[in-house]
Design a protein around this motif. Structure first.
Motif, short mmCIF file in Angstrom:
data_model
loop_
_atom_site.label_atom_id
_atom_site.label_comp_id
_atom_site.label_asym_id
_atom_site.label_seq_id
_atom_site.Cartn_x
_atom_site.Cartn_y
_atom_site.Cartn_z
N GLY A 176 10.14 -16.08 -3.03
CA GLY A 176 9.37 -13.98 -3.11
C GLY A 176 9.04 -13.22 -4.24
N GLY A 177 9.18 -12.02 -4.61
CA GLY A 177 9.16 -11.36 -5.56
C GLY A 177 8.14 -11.63 -6.64
N GLU A 178 6.64 -12.66 -5.98
CA GLU A 178 6.24 -12.43 -6.63
C GLU A 178 4.91 -11.08 -7.14
OE1 GLU A 178 5.70 -15.63 -3.33
OE2 GLU A 178 6.63 -13.50 -3.36
N THR A 179 4.40 -10.99 -7.73
CA THR A 179 3.94 -9.50 -9.10
C THR A 179 2.06 -10.02 -7.59
OG1 THR A 179 4.68 -9.35 -10.51
CG2 THR A 179 2.84 -8.47 -9.60
N VAL A 180 2.17 -8.79 -6.99
CA VAL A 180 0.49 -8.82 -6.19
C VAL A 180 -0.02 -8.19 -6.11
CG1 VAL A 180 1.70 -7.76 -4.33
CG2 VAL A 180 -0.06 -10.06 -3.60
N PHE A 181 -1.31 -8.29 -6.53
CA PHE A 181 -2.25 -7.37 -5.98
C PHE A 181 -3.54 -7.28 -5.42
CE2 PHE A 181 -1.19 -8.89 -10.47
CZ PHE A 181 -1.75 -7.50 -11.59
N PRO A 182 -3.20 -6.72 -4.21
CA PRO A 182 -4.09 -6.45 -2.86
C PRO A 182 -5.47 -6.08 -3.21
CG PRO A 182 -1.73 -5.10 -3.22
CD PRO A 182 -2.18 -4.78 -4.29
N ASN A 183 -5.95 -5.69 -4.66
CA ASN A 183 -7.59 -4.88 -4.07
C ASN A 183 -7.90 -6.55 -5.45
OD1 ASN A 183 -6.83 -2.78 -2.52
ND2 ASN A 183 -6.91 -1.51 -3.90
N ALA A 184 -8.00 -7.07 -5.62
CA ALA A 184 -8.25 -7.95 -6.61
C ALA A 184 -9.24 -8.27 -6.10
CB ALA A 184 -6.66 -8.74 -7.23
N ASP A 228 -8.91 -0.99 -8.47
CA ASP A 228 -8.10 -3.00 -8.43
C ASP A 228 -6.96 -3.05 -9.26
OD1 ASP A 228 -10.50 -3.32 -6.81
OD2 ASP A 228 -11.48 -3.87 -8.76
N SER A 229 -6.27 -1.59 -9.94
CA SER A 229 -4.64 -2.29 -10.28
C SER A 229 -3.83 -2.02 -9.60
CB SER A 229 -4.76 -1.66 -11.49
OG SER A 229 -5.02 0.13 -11.33
N LEU A 230 -4.07 -1.65 -8.39
CA LEU A 230 -3.01 -1.35 -7.44
C LEU A 230 -2.30 -2.90 -7.37
CD1 LEU A 230 -1.83 0.43 -4.77
CD2 LEU A 230 -3.19 -0.98 -3.25
N HIS A 231 -0.44 -2.65 -7.57
CA HIS A 231 -0.14 -4.04 -7.78
C HIS A 231 1.47 -3.61 -7.11
CE1 HIS A 231 0.81 -1.07 -10.88
NE2 HIS A 231 2.14 -1.98 -10.85
N GLY A 232 2.35 -4.64 -6.55
CA GLY A 232 3.26 -4.55 -6.59
C GLY A 232 4.52 -5.63 -6.64
N SER A 233 5.81 -5.28 -5.81
CA SER A 233 6.79 -6.66 -6.31
C SER A 233 6.86 -6.91 -4.84
CB SER A 233 7.49 -6.17 -6.92
OG SER A 233 8.66 -7.12 -7.56
N CYS A 234 6.92 -7.88 -4.43
CA CYS A 234 6.98 -8.69 -3.03
C CYS A 234 8.99 -9.30 -2.69
CB CYS A 234 6.33 -9.78 -2.74
SG CYS A 234 4.55 -10.11 -2.96
N PRO A 235 9.14 -8.74 -1.83
CA PRO A 235 10.11 -8.71 -1.51
C PRO A 235 10.81 -9.54 -1.93
CG PRO A 235 10.04 -7.78 0.22
CD PRO A 235 7.96 -8.43 -0.59
N VAL A 236 12.27 -10.20 -2.32
CA VAL A 236 12.89 -11.15 -3.00
C VAL A 236 13.25 -11.89 -1.93
CG1 VAL A 236 14.83 -12.00 -3.94
CG2 VAL A 236 13.53 -10.23 -5.11
N ILE A 237 12.80 -13.06 -1.20
CA ILE A 237 13.15 -13.87 -0.28
C ILE A 237 14.74 -14.63 -0.97
CG2 ILE A 237 13.08 -15.64 1.39
CD1 ILE A 237 9.43 -15.09 1.15
#
Length: 307
Positions: A176-184, A228-237
């Protein structure tokens, strides 16, 4: 040299020239003098995406630098806040569940060296950057997708929009914990691995690896905001995640801060009130209050000035 990186390199130069020639809001960007002990190495940079513009620098920080930043922050972490879209005020939110703190700019030689290295990579001056924020995510903690540019006018007054973000990974994360760009644009073509979290599979994702740094731009070349720069930090698993963030503005953030301090009694950091109530005015006066030569970031909350 990889031709994609070469194109990215030219694009960054073009970005700088566009911003300078346009004199965004009347301010010409000038590179602050000062160099890093570690030279910029273009062979370590990979272009990840054009929509948004995102680049990954492998081994941007040494392991020792990562550990040093964690040590500076470990005893000063507070609940992370978010900026309210209407007022610009700092508020608590389940959108962001990490803990963090801000270092002082050029707090020591290591921090100053990293800041100079960021300026060399991004072609954006040191004085346009905010103080470096150190974040710590434990199991289940995350940051929902968001934009780094502002929706409120209050925050835009301090250096204008955030044009770029440099996100440095200070630790490996087991899961987990990845940086994700949903609109990329490339989210559908990127290979997805079984080891990635479900969150990471919902967009273009970057796995945190100690020492790597991710650079992405929140504005287009014409200085309009990039959705497109929308981004988040995925939950740490599994494990924990440490990161350091440097936000960079279109104008000098330092000059805007000085003008604000000279004009009004204000806080320059969204967490000032929380830190002041936790006793940081006494524990960390150099950052919170400042000195004869340096204005602190939290003078209003520390009650050393009056509105």
């Amino acid at each position: 040299m990889d031709h994609w990186y070469f194109l990215g390199f030219l694009l960054l130069i073009l970005l700088q020239l566009c911003l300078v020639s346009a004199e965004i809001n009347g301010s010409v960007l000038e590179m602050k003098r000062g160099t890093s002990s570690v030279p910029f190495d273009p062979t370590r940079v990979t272009q990840l995406s054009w929509h948004p513009r995102a680049f990954l620098y492998k081994g941007f920080l040494s392991s020792e630098e990562c550990d040093h930043l964690i040590t500076l922050a470990k005893d000063k972490l507070e609940k992370s806040m978010v900026a309210d879209n209407e007022s610009g005020d700092s508020i608590e939110s389940e959108v962001r569940t990490s803990y963090g703190m801000f270092l002082q700019k050029a707090q020591d030689e290591v921090v100053a060296d990293i800041e100079a290295r960021i300026a060399a990579w991004t072609f954006l001056p040191v004085e346009n950057g905010e103080s470096m924020q150190i974040l710590h995510y434990k199991n289940g903690q995350k940051y929902e997708p968001h934009f780094d540019y502002f929706h409120d006018k209050a925050n835009q007054e301090l250096g204008g929009h955030r044009i770029a973000t440099v996100l440095m990974y200070l630790s490996d994360v087991e899961s987990g914990g990845e940086t994700v760009f949903p609109n990329a644009e490339g989210k559908l073509s990127q290979p997805k691995y079984d080891s990635w979290s479900d969150c990471a599979k919902d967009g273009y994702a970057v796995k945190p690896r100690k020492g790597d740094a991710l650079l992405f731009f929140s504005l287009h070349l014409d200085a309009t905001t990039d959705s497109d720069s929308l981004h988040g930090s995925c939950p740490v698993i599994k494990g924990e995640k440490w990161s350091a963030t440097k936000w960079i503005h279109v104008r000098s953030f330092d000059t805007a801060k000085w003008q604000s301090v000279n004009r009004d009694c204000v806080d320059e950091n969204e967490n000032c009130a929380t830190w002041a109530s936790a006793g940081e005015c006494e524990k960390n006066p150099s950052y919170m209050i400042g000195s004869e030569d340096y204005y602190g970031y939290c003078r209003k909350s520390c009650k050393v000035c009056s509105s």
